[in-house]
Structures are given as structure tokens and as C-alpha cells.
Design a protein around this motif. Structure first.
Motif: not given
Length: 97
Positions: A63, A37, A14, A42
Motif C-alpha cells: 500500500i 494499492l 481510494i 486511501i
């Protein structure tokens, strides 16, 4: 109580670049939605917000990643003016290189 939508993003990689924003919010009695997420890598160069300006609770932000990188412009917030704030659960990020 109404409200409480949810945003979930699951992808191996991501990348939020260029000031991208992910936001849930409410102004009434309902709670702000949660944001999640999940990925192997990331990178955040933007804002993640789960806020309320009413009587509801700010949303939670989760996250999950073994490799989280935040730019110096990244912002993660779960704010409220009246009620309780949301929980933020990211791992410890490594500095941007």
C-alpha cells in the motif's frame, strides 16, 4: 509453479467502504497473487487478504500512500497454513476520526 495473479489499483483517491474485500488466494501448490494499492488518499473499511492454504507462498500486499486511514474494522493479512507468509508493506496509518 502456477498461480501468482496480481491485483493493482491506482487512483488518486481510494475509498473501500462498507466491508469491501480484496482477496487473492490459492489452495494448491501455486503462490497467492499480490495486491497493490497506490493513491494520494486511501481509506480502508474492509479486508485485504493474500492467503494460501496449500504449499504455495501467501501473496505480498503493498500500500503506497502519503495518507492512509484505517477504520477499526479494517484488516490486512497475508496468511498461510503451511509455507511462508507474504510481505505487508503499508505506511503507518493515522487513526480514524
Amino acid at each position: 509453479m502456477r498461480g501468482r495473479g496480481q491485483i493493482e489499483i491506482n487512483n488518486p483517491r481510494i475509498q473501500m467502504k462498507g466491508g469491501v474485500n480484496i482477496t487473492t488466494s490459492t489452495e494448491g501448490a501455486g503462490n497467492a497473487g499480490s495486491i497493490g494499492l497506490r493513491g494520494e488518499e486511501i481509506y480502508l473499511d474492509g479486508n485485504i487478504n493474500a492467503n494460501t492454504s496449500g504449499f504455495g507462498k501467501a501473496g505480498d500486499i503493498t500500500i503506497t500512500s502519503p495518507e492512509l486511514t484505517l477504520s477499526d474494522r479494517a484488516n490486512i493479512a497475508a496468511n498461510t497454513n503451511i509455507n511462508s507468509t507474504g510481505e505487508i508493506s503499508p505506511p503507518s496509518p493515522r487513526p480514524h476520526r
